[in-house]
Design an enzyme around this catalytic site. Structure first.
Site, PDB file in Angstrom:
ATOM      1  N   ARG A 131      93.301  43.077  60.764  1.00 58.69           N
ATOM      2  CA  ARG A 131      92.428  43.098  59.841  1.00 58.69           C
ATOM      3  C   ARG A 131      92.594  44.075  58.748  1.00 58.69           C
ATOM      4  O   ARG A 131      92.866  45.186  59.100  1.00 58.69           O
ATOM      5  CB  ARG A 131      90.830  43.497  60.569  1.00 58.69           C
ATOM      6  N   GLY A 174      82.799  44.249  62.597  1.00 57.66           N
ATOM      7  CA  GLY A 174      81.905  44.077  61.401  1.00 57.66           C
ATOM      8  C   GLY A 174      81.105  42.801  61.924  1.00 57.66           C
ATOM      9  O   GLY A 174      80.696  42.602  63.089  1.00 57.66           O
ATOM     10  N   GLU A 190      71.086  47.287  91.019  1.00 56.10           N
ATOM     11  CA  GLU A 190      71.668  48.248  92.121  1.00 56.10           C
ATOM     12  C   GLU A 190      71.293  49.634  91.700  1.00 56.10           C
ATOM     13  O   GLU A 190      72.070  50.377  92.103  1.00 56.10           O
ATOM     14  CB  GLU A 190      73.006  47.680  92.129  1.00 56.10           C
TER      15      GLU A 190
HETATM   16  C1  LIG Z   1      66.623  56.356  95.516  1.00 54.08           C
HETATM   17  C2  LIG Z   1      66.807  55.964  96.776  1.00 54.08           C
HETATM   18  C3  LIG Z   1      68.188  56.481  97.380  1.00 54.08           C
HETATM   19  C4  LIG Z   1      66.031  56.821  97.651  1.00 54.08           C
HETATM   20  O1  LIG Z   1      65.760  56.520  98.934  1.00 54.08           O
HETATM   21  P1  LIG Z   1      65.028  57.567 100.260  1.00 54.08           P
HETATM   22  O2  LIG Z   1      64.954  58.776  99.854  1.00 54.08           O
HETATM   23  O3  LIG Z   1      63.990  56.614 100.676  1.00 54.08           O
HETATM   24  O4  LIG Z   1      66.165  57.630 101.188  1.00 54.08           O
HETATM   25  P2  LIG Z   1      67.211  58.404 101.684  1.00 54.08           P
HETATM   26  O5  LIG Z   1      66.585  59.506 102.391  1.00 54.08           O
HETATM   27  O6  LIG Z   1      68.144  58.625 100.722  1.00 54.08           O
HETATM   28  O7  LIG Z   1      68.038  57.600 102.632  1.00 54.08           O
HETATM   29  C5  LIG Z   1      67.477  56.979 103.959  1.00 54.08           C
HETATM   30  C6  LIG Z   1      68.154  57.557 105.189  1.00 54.08           C
HETATM   31  O8  LIG Z   1      69.664  56.636 105.251  1.00 54.08           O
HETATM   32  C7  LIG Z   1      70.638  57.664 105.114  1.00 54.08           C
HETATM   33  N1  LIG Z   1      71.612  57.142 104.319  1.00 54.08           N
HETATM   34  C8  LIG Z   1      71.405  56.695 103.198  1.00 54.08           C
HETATM   35  N2  LIG Z   1      72.410  56.209 102.376  1.00 54.08           N
HETATM   36  C9  LIG Z   1      73.436  56.423 103.366  1.00 54.08           C
HETATM   37  C10 LIG Z   1      74.727  56.249 103.690  1.00 54.08           C
HETATM   38  N3  LIG Z   1      75.502  55.784 102.256  1.00 54.08           N
HETATM   39  N4  LIG Z   1      75.553  56.313 104.749  1.00 54.08           N
HETATM   40  C11 LIG Z   1      74.688  56.823 105.726  1.00 54.08           C
HETATM   41  N5  LIG Z   1      73.497  57.118 105.806  1.00 54.08           N
HETATM   42  C12 LIG Z   1      72.773  57.030 104.704  1.00 54.08           C
HETATM   43  C13 LIG Z   1      69.878  58.866 104.749  1.00 54.08           C
HETATM   44  O9  LIG Z   1      70.735  60.011 105.200  1.00 54.08           O
HETATM   45  C14 LIG Z   1      68.521  59.022 105.337  1.00 54.08           C
HETATM   46  O10 LIG Z   1      68.713  59.030 106.775  1.00 54.08           O
HETATM   47  P3  LIG Z   1      67.611  60.001 107.552  1.00 54.08           P
HETATM   48  O11 LIG Z   1      66.153  58.977 107.601  1.00 54.08           O
HETATM   49  O12 LIG Z   1      67.169  61.228 106.790  1.00 54.08           O
HETATM   50  O13 LIG Z   1      68.105  60.207 108.786  1.00 54.08           O
HETATM   51  C15 LIG Z   1      66.744  54.619  97.154  1.00 54.08           C
HETATM   52  O14 LIG Z   1      65.369  54.410  96.962  1.00 54.08           O
HETATM   53  C16 LIG Z   1      67.363  53.752  96.249  1.00 54.08           C
HETATM   54  O15 LIG Z   1      68.672  53.680  96.398  1.00 54.08           O
HETATM   55  N6  LIG Z   1      66.833  52.891  95.385  1.00 54.08           N
HETATM   56  C17 LIG Z   1      67.272  51.841  94.549  1.00 54.08           C
HETATM   57  C18 LIG Z   1      67.363  50.826  94.976  1.00 54.08           C
HETATM   58  C19 LIG Z   1      68.514  49.550  94.564  1.00 54.08           C
HETATM   59  O16 LIG Z   1      69.395  50.221  94.292  1.00 54.08           O
HETATM   60  N7  LIG Z   1      68.057  48.485  94.550  1.00 54.08           N
HETATM   61  C20 LIG Z   1      68.808  47.394  94.006  1.00 54.08           C
HETATM   62  C21 LIG Z   1      68.919  46.203  94.949  1.00 54.08           C
HETATM   63  S1  LIG Z   1      70.010  44.999  94.645  1.00 54.08           S
HETATM   64  C22 LIG Z   1      70.398  44.466  93.092  1.00 54.08           C
HETATM   65  O17 LIG Z   1      69.781  45.028  92.194  1.00 54.08           O
HETATM   66  C23 LIG Z   1      70.889  43.296  92.657  1.00 54.08           C
HETATM   67  C24 LIG Z   1      71.355  42.538  93.818  1.00 54.08           C
HETATM   68  S2  LIG Z   1      71.821  41.144  93.422  1.00 54.08           S
HETATM   69  O18 LIG Z   1      72.543  41.077  92.163  1.00 54.08           O
HETATM   70  O19 LIG Z   1      71.405  40.088  94.042  1.00 54.08           O
END
Ligand SMILES: CC(C)(COP(=O)(O)OP(=O)(O)OC[C@H]1O[C@@H](n2cnc3c(N)ncnc32)[C@H](O)[C@@H]1OP(=O)(O)O)[C@@H](O)C(=O)NCCC(=O)NCCSC(=O)CCS(=O)O
Length: 379
Positions: free
Chosen positions: A268, A339, A363
């Protein structure tokens, strides 16, 4: 440490093949998909032939077993060519990753080889009209009835659902237990009791169809993935991978926008001089390239942790947060460089801007990613 399923050379060759395919097959159809809203599943036969529907799965489950760093580059290449196709493919992977992570070896063998071969399309049923950022608020329930579960409820914004052969549905088996009462089930819509809306009209990713799904169905108990109450943890693990894939999509679209801006800047002319000669524009291009490079490095750092079999939740959130914000900045600058032409539908810039807007929302929104990162920092 998980041994990589293939050599670095084989992985690089595969990424190059996916990039070639994306340039030659996906890119030429992208504007038409966006204009007409035709489903990106039109590409399924060729995606299946390339093995793309199973890139995320190990060979033992019928997949390609692409290492996570190469998977990041493959997704970027697909998204740079057609965001809708990347959205459809990665939503399918959310479903298959749910079975890989949450399912028994028998369940993996029952569902994953056909899904990896592109013969069965998957969807991931977590989000609900009243439970987006906090899935623990979901009201969909699964009540045990002898050898079956009756699942009732409504899921919202579910990619692929209207065409899916299986939907991984997250539902409460214990309404009083919050997140610990959530279990995951494989629901096969053909068995009945599943109604999907028409595709939601969306601002972008118009060929990556999303649906509302009404459930009143009975599924055999053998379709429950893992133990009762383990579904939320499975969903969060799946979302770690999904967030990395969104980061890759953002990098791919940003790179496509930068490439268009570079070509335009060289060609351009203003006052007889290519606009690339002007420093103001050069600085914009430099900022765009730097922003993209930083996003790629964050994504690859998360992917390396994933490849090593380590938990990569914080890194995936950082990669998604940075990349999804970055692609907004980069596509905006790329359109500005074009532009008025950038504002027309004759060029892909406005489509890139529309397609990437959802990355800051689905997600886990940017705000949710910040919460996750802060929680990991603070312990
Ligand atoms: C924001 C959040 C992460 C909050 O979640 P929580 O506070 O309720 O849960 P946590 O305490 O973080 O986790 C619970 C439990 O699981 C364990 N955990 C978590 N992640 C892992 C992992 N990667 N590996 C191993 N363990 C894990 C964690 O340690 C806890 O264990 P205990 O219970 O303490 O033993 C959550 O609410 C969140 O991510 N929210 C967003 C949801 C989201 O992304 N939704 C989108 C859905 S899909 C989409 O959008 C499109 C799909 S499509 O195109 O069809």
């Amino acid at each position: 440490m998980n041994a990589p399923a293939m050599t670095a050379e084989d992985a690089a060759a595969l990424v190059e093949a996916v990039a070639d395919f994306s340039r030659s097959v996906l890119a030429p159809a992208a504007a038409e998909i966006d204009r007409t809203g035709r489903s990106a599943t039109m590409h399924l036969p060729q995606l299946a032939e390339m093995g793309i529907m199973g890139l995320n799965l190990p060979e033992a489950c019928g997949g390609i077993g692409l290492p996570a760093t190469a998977l990041f580059e493959a997704v970027a290449a697909i998204a740079g060519a057609c965001g809708s196709t990347a959205s459809m493919v990665t939503a399918h992977w959310l479903a298959t990753d749910s079975i890989l992570i949450g399912g028994t070896p028998e369940q993996q063998q029952r569902y994953l080889p056909a899904a990896a071969a592109g013969k069965a399309l998957g969807a991931f049923g977590l989000t609900e009209p009243g439970a987006g950022s906090n899935p623990a608020d979901m009201t969909t329930r699964a009540v045990r009835e002898g050898d079956d579960y009756r699942i009732t409820g409504t899921k919202h914004f579910i990619s692929n659902a209207g065409e899916a052969d299986f939907i991984v549905v997250y539902a409460k088996t214990d309404m009083a237990a919050g997140a610990r009462g959530i279990s995951a089930f494989v629901v096969e819509p053909k068995a009945g009791g599943v109604r999907c809306s028409a595709p939601e009209p969306t601002m972008g990713l118009r060929g990556g169809h999303v649906f509302e799904v009404s459930l009143d169905c009975v599924v055999p108990a053998e379709n429950r993935l893992g133990e009762e109450g383990k579904g939320f943890r499975t969903a969060l693990k799946v979302l770690d991978a999904g967030r990395l894939e969104i980061a890759a999509c953002a990098v791919g679209i940003a790179e496509a926008a930068l490439a268009a801006a570079l070509d335009w800047a060289r060609e351009r002319k203003v006052g007889g001089e290519p606009i690339a000669h002007f420093q103001g524009l050069q600085w914009m291009l430099a900022d765009m390239a730097t922003d993209i490079a930083a996003a790629r490095q964050l994504g690859l750092a998360a992917a390396r942790k994933r490849e090593a079999g380590e938990r990569f939740s914080m890194e995936a959130s950082m990669a998604k947060l940075h990349a999804s914000e970055m692609v907004g900045r980069v596509t905006d600058k790329a359109l500005q460089i074009h532009g008025g032409y950038g504002f027309t539908t004759a060029l892909p810039l406005e489509r890139y801007m529309r397609d990437c807007r959802i990355f800051r929302i689905y997600e886990g929104s940017s705000e949710i990613q910040r919460n996750i990162i802060a929680r990991h920092l603070l312990g």
